[in-house]
Design a protein around this motif. Structure first.
Motif, PDB file in Angstrom:
ATOM      1  N   ILE A   1       5.946  -2.206  -0.350  1.00  0.00           N
ATOM      2  CA  ILE A   1       5.578  -3.325  -1.226  1.00  0.00           C
ATOM      3  C   ILE A   1       6.431  -3.291  -2.482  1.00  0.00           C
ATOM      4  O   ILE A   1       6.965  -4.295  -2.916  1.00  0.00           O
ATOM      5  CB  ILE A   1       4.088  -3.245  -1.594  1.00  0.00           C
ATOM      6  N   LYS A   2       6.610  -2.103  -3.007  1.00  0.00           N
ATOM      7  CA  LYS A   2       7.342  -2.000  -4.274  1.00  0.00           C
ATOM      8  C   LYS A   2       8.793  -2.454  -4.113  1.00  0.00           C
ATOM      9  O   LYS A   2       9.328  -3.145  -4.968  1.00  0.00           O
ATOM     10  CB  LYS A   2       7.291  -0.568  -4.778  1.00  0.00           C
TER      11      LYS A   2
ATOM     12  N   THR B   1      -5.827  -0.598   0.458  1.00  0.00           N
ATOM     13  CA  THR B   1      -5.760  -2.039   0.747  1.00  0.00           C
ATOM     14  C   THR B   1      -7.112  -2.688   0.438  1.00  0.00           C
ATOM     15  O   THR B   1      -7.190  -3.741  -0.195  1.00  0.00           O
ATOM     16  CB  THR B   1      -5.389  -2.261   2.223  1.00  0.00           C
TER      17      THR B   1
ATOM     18  N   LEU C   1      -0.501  -0.169  -5.883  1.00  0.00           N
ATOM     19  CA  LEU C   1       0.621  -0.592  -5.041  1.00  0.00           C
ATOM     20  C   LEU C   1       1.417   0.620  -4.575  1.00  0.00           C
ATOM     21  O   LEU C   1       2.051   0.588  -3.543  1.00  0.00           O
ATOM     22  CB  LEU C   1       1.547  -1.550  -5.799  1.00  0.00           C
ATOM     23  N   GLU C   2       1.431   1.660  -5.377  1.00  0.00           N
ATOM     24  CA  GLU C   2       2.047   2.910  -4.932  1.00  0.00           C
ATOM     25  C   GLU C   2       1.295   4.086  -5.536  1.00  0.00           C
ATOM     26  O   GLU C   2       0.547   3.926  -6.507  1.00  0.00           O
ATOM     27  CB  GLU C   2       3.532   2.963  -5.257  1.00  0.00           C
TER      28      GLU C   2
ATOM     29  N   THR D   1       6.534   0.680 -13.265  1.00  0.00           N
ATOM     30  CA  THR D   1       6.041   1.731 -12.368  1.00  0.00           C
ATOM     31  C   THR D   1       4.586   2.063 -12.703  1.00  0.00           C
ATOM     32  O   THR D   1       3.753   2.240 -11.802  1.00  0.00           O
ATOM     33  CB  THR D   1       6.922   2.996 -12.491  1.00  0.00           C
TER      34      THR D   1
ATOM     35  N   ARG E   1      -7.612  -2.938  -3.263  1.00  0.00           N
ATOM     36  CA  ARG E   1      -6.885  -4.059  -3.885  1.00  0.00           C
ATOM     37  C   ARG E   1      -7.571  -5.384  -3.566  1.00  0.00           C
ATOM     38  O   ARG E   1      -7.653  -6.274  -4.403  1.00  0.00           O
ATOM     39  CB  ARG E   1      -5.433  -4.087  -3.386  1.00  0.00           C
TER      40      ARG E   1
ATOM     41  N   HIS F   1       2.432  -0.594 -11.220  1.00  0.00           N
ATOM     42  CA  HIS F   1       2.324  -0.471  -9.761  1.00  0.00           C
ATOM     43  C   HIS F   1       1.394   0.667  -9.371  1.00  0.00           C
ATOM     44  O   HIS F   1       0.597   0.555  -8.440  1.00  0.00           O
ATOM     45  CB  HIS F   1       3.720  -0.250  -9.138  1.00  0.00           C
TER      46      HIS F   1
ATOM     47  N   ARG G   1      -0.233  -7.700   1.835  1.00  0.00           N
ATOM     48  CA  ARG G   1      -0.743  -6.329   1.679  1.00  0.00           C
ATOM     49  C   ARG G   1      -1.056  -6.031   0.216  1.00  0.00           C
ATOM     50  O   ARG G   1      -2.026  -5.342  -0.096  1.00  0.00           O
ATOM     51  CB  ARG G   1       0.245  -5.340   2.271  1.00  0.00           C
ATOM     52  N   ALA G   2      -0.238  -6.567  -0.701  1.00  0.00           N
ATOM     53  CA  ALA G   2      -0.527  -6.360  -2.125  1.00  0.00           C
ATOM     54  C   ALA G   2      -1.867  -6.985  -2.488  1.00  0.00           C
ATOM     55  O   ALA G   2      -2.646  -6.429  -3.261  1.00  0.00           O
ATOM     56  CB  ALA G   2       0.580  -6.972  -2.971  1.00  0.00           C
ATOM     57  N   PHE G   3      -2.155  -8.130  -1.900  1.00  0.00           N
ATOM     58  CA  PHE G   3      -3.402  -8.817  -2.216  1.00  0.00           C
ATOM     59  C   PHE G   3      -4.610  -8.193  -1.512  1.00  0.00           C
ATOM     60  O   PHE G   3      -5.738  -8.457  -1.892  1.00  0.00           O
ATOM     61  CB  PHE G   3      -3.289 -10.307  -1.856  1.00  0.00           C
ATOM     62  N   GLY G   4      -4.379  -7.416  -0.491  1.00  0.00           N
ATOM     63  CA  GLY G   4      -5.499  -6.727   0.144  1.00  0.00           C
ATOM     64  C   GLY G   4      -5.777  -7.126   1.575  1.00  0.00           C
ATOM     65  O   GLY G   4      -6.823  -6.757   2.127  1.00  0.00           O
ATOM     66  N   TYR G   5      -4.861  -7.880   2.195  1.00  0.00           N
ATOM     67  CA  TYR G   5      -5.028  -8.159   3.628  1.00  0.00           C
ATOM     68  C   TYR G   5      -4.710  -6.882   4.391  1.00  0.00           C
ATOM     69  O   TYR G   5      -3.743  -6.180   4.057  1.00  0.00           O
ATOM     70  CB  TYR G   5      -4.110  -9.297   4.079  1.00  0.00           C
ATOM     71  N   SER G   6      -5.514  -6.577   5.405  1.00  0.00           N
ATOM     72  CA  SER G   6      -5.327  -5.316   6.122  1.00  0.00           C
ATOM     73  C   SER G   6      -4.124  -5.394   7.060  1.00  0.00           C
ATOM     74  O   SER G   6      -3.635  -6.484   7.388  1.00  0.00           O
ATOM     75  CB  SER G   6      -6.586  -4.982   6.927  1.00  0.00           C
TER      76      SER G   6
END
Lengths: 230, 390
Positions: B382-383, A78, A54-55, A46, A81, A49, B295-300
């Motif tokens: 994502i999580k 976004t 991510l959160e 956690t 990241r 993340h 999305r985790a990598f940063g794509y919108s």
């Protein structure tokens, strides 16, 4: 570079409410190699993340070079990241219908990195660049995910139990690739693991217990997986 | 009593998810029952016809009933078969592990495939409702068909044979089809089912292989579009139905009756929305991990939607154009050939304003649905994906 102040995070409500992070304070310097060590349920994943955007945490601040990412909107997170972080996960999460090359391009295109082939070569998969994930072994798949994460030239690389799904020898080999690339490219590493041996590879080891930092140890130098005898 | 292993296979709960097939079958059975029953009742007045005009109307209405049944029933039967096969393939793809475990434990292919008969129950549901609705609507249809009193009075008769042909036989056919198709799909080694990610076969791989220097998003679009051609078919079919049925319904109000026009409109909308919903839901569900990773990598959000949903937009509008041509051709044939001897038949001409109205309505519906799904994609956690709690 990364400054966490009083981070809290709770899941669930009512009787099932669980406080996963209880006021975490932590500073991570540029080019640091930090391992977050802890048993299952200690809150280490956690924390990773939350730290990687991510959160969002319930409270506290996470500043990257002074910019608090807890205040960012979803779209801003976004972008954050995209520009700053790379991920390597225990389960790889490769796109099954794309070749090794296309999976790596997924990361490379975000950073307009035309030289992504170097990264495929660096993880020893040049000959397998046209293979699909199901045609690769677990260790090779993890190497693809390493190449994909690094092809986007991240400032910080987050690894969530990167060797958890691999046998000892393959895991050691994957970590060795990460260490070599870390030395060559000089990014910051934050790795979550429950493996005590792997922790010896890092500059600093953050030991977590019940959502709190129990101890922070400092190692003299980063060692490879082979040097620590794992 | 079913064993624990068999309970792991397909159950009634899974069959309920085939609401798409129930809807399509409902439309098909409703239309076919209405017009077949009408045709069968028409035959009872053949001896009562006296004038030439009555004979022409009688023949035209008999021919129209058959054409409508063949076109609607045929198209919808084909769609139902394709949809059922798609559902079964999708079910097997998403339950590979459970099925692989059963096979590894020693359950035979036929034994597992046998449980897929329950998918036929969705046909029974749709057909049953279709027959009931048809008999409720039938008196109104009879009145409308003979509103100018060109034929002797027709009484609605109940034909039990239609229940056999419209509900029982299709249910049996679809149950057998489900079993046979599942048996074919299950004919793979257990280990291949147990492997989580499926690898595209050689043919699919060749079809989607792009240039090395292509941008990842372009490659993803290409893969999304060509890897599951069935979804592409559903997208085109959906807009085809919307276009053909709405435009035909406008014309039918003048050529036949308001009731037929309204019926076509409703069927067109139901079919279009059902197939579009089915296709888009499958696209989003099948790409949950891809969306989460992007999305985790940063794509919108916009990039994810354009790559996975936007890629179908041209296909949808091509389907609309095909539907327009189809309805024009069909009505031309009906007016020029079937009704050529009938007095007082209004002339049929293609209407550009009606086509544009239909296009605008389709565009609005399509874009609203796409917006809804892009919001759904935004809400993918994502999580949860990372923790494996899909």
């Amino acid at each position: 570079m990364i400054e966490l102040q009083n981070i809290t995070k709770t899941y669930g409500s009512g009787e099932s409410r669980t406080q996963v992070l209880r006021g975490i304070n932590l500073n991570i310097e540029e080019h640091d190699f930090v391992v977050i060590l802890g048993a299952s349920g200690s809150g280490k994943s956690t924390l990773l993340h939350v730290m990687s955007g991510l959160e969002k945490p319930d409270g506290g601040s996470i500043c990257y070079d002074g910019r608090d990412i807890t205040q960012l909107s979803d779209d801003q997170l976004t972008t954050f990241r995209k520009e700053n972080v790379g991920f390597i996960f225990q389960q790889y999460y490769l796109l099954p219908n794309m070749t090794v090359e296309k999976n790596v391009k997924m990361g490379a295109d975000l950073a307009d990195n035309a030289a992504y082939a170097e990264m495929i070569e660096a993880v020893g998969l040049k000959e397998k660049r046209n293979k699909y994930p199901n045609q690769l072994s677990g260790g090779e798949q993890q190497r693809v995910s390493i190449a994909r994460a690094l092809a986007k030239k991240p400032n910080v690389l987050f690894l969530d139990e990167p060797t958890g799904a691999l046998d000892e020898q393959t895991g050691r080999s994957a970590l060795d690739y990460i260490c070599r690339l870390y030395e060559a490219y000089g990014f910051t590493i934050v790795m979550v693991t429950h493996n005590q041996n792997i922790a010896e590879m890092a500059h600093r080891v953050v030991v977590m217990n019940s959502g709190q930092i129990a101890e922070i140890r400092t190692n003299e130098a980063v060692k490879s997986a082979y040097e620590i005898g794992w | 009593m079913r064993s624990d292993g068999e309970r792991m296979i397909v159950g009634m709960k899974d069959a309920v998810k085939l609401v798409g097939i129930s809807v399509i079958v409902y439309c098909a059975v409703l239309v076919c029952t209405l017009f077949l029953n009408y045709r069968m009742d028409l035959l009872t007045i053949a001896d009562l016809l006296e004038t030439e005009q009555e004979m022409i109307v009688y023949k035209a209405q008999k021919a129209t009933s058959v054409i409508i049944c063949l076109i609607t029933g045929g198209c919808l039967l084909l769609t139902s078969v394709v949809t059922l096969c798609f559902y079964i393939k999708h079910y097997i793809d998403t339950h590979k592990k459970e099925l692989g475990i059963l096979k590894a434990l020693g359950y035979g292919n036929w034994r597992i495939a046998g449980s897929f008969w329950v998918f036929g129950s969705s046909v029974l549901t749709g057909a049953g409702l279709g027959i009931v609705t048809a008999y409720v609507m039938m008196p109104a249809l009879y009145r409308v068909q003979n509103k100018d009193a060109l034929l002797p009075d027709l009484v609605v008769r109940y034909h039990p044979m239609l229940v056999l042909w419209m509900a029982l036989l299709p249910t049996a056919f679809f149950s057998v089809l489900a079993i046979v198709y599942a048996r074919i799909r299950l004919k793979v080694p257990p280990l291949r089912l147990l492997k989580e990610d499926s690898m595209p076969d050689g043919k699919a791989r060749r079809a989607v292989a792009g240039k090395e220097q292509d941008h990842f998003l372009r490659e993803l679009k290409r893969t999304t579009l060509w890897e599951k051609k069935i979804l592409l078919f559903f997208m085109v079919f959906s807009s085809f139905c919307f276009s053909a049925m709405t435009q035909m319904s406008f014309s039918m109000r003048e050529l036949a009756s308001e009731m037929m026009g309204a019926m076509m409109m409703v069927i067109g909308l139901v079919l279009a929305v059902t197939t579009l919903f089915l296709a888009v839901t499958t696209v989003v569900r099948g790409n949950v991990k891809t969306i989460a990773m992007m999305r985790a990598f940063g794509y919108s959000q916009r990039e994810c939607c354009q790559a996975l949903l936007g890629v179908y937009r041209p296909a949808a509008y091509i389907g609309f154009a095909l539907g327009t041509v189809y309805q024009y051709g069909l009505l031309r044939i009906m007016v020029d050939i079937v009704f050529r001897d009938m007095d007082g038949m209004p002339a049929y001409q293609f209407s550009v304003p009606r086509m544009l109205l239909s296009l605008v309505c389709f565009a609005v519906l399509y874009e609203i649905l796409m917006y809804g799904y892009s919001e759904k994609m935004r809400r993918i956690s994502i999580k949860e994906i990372m923790m494996g709690a899909e």
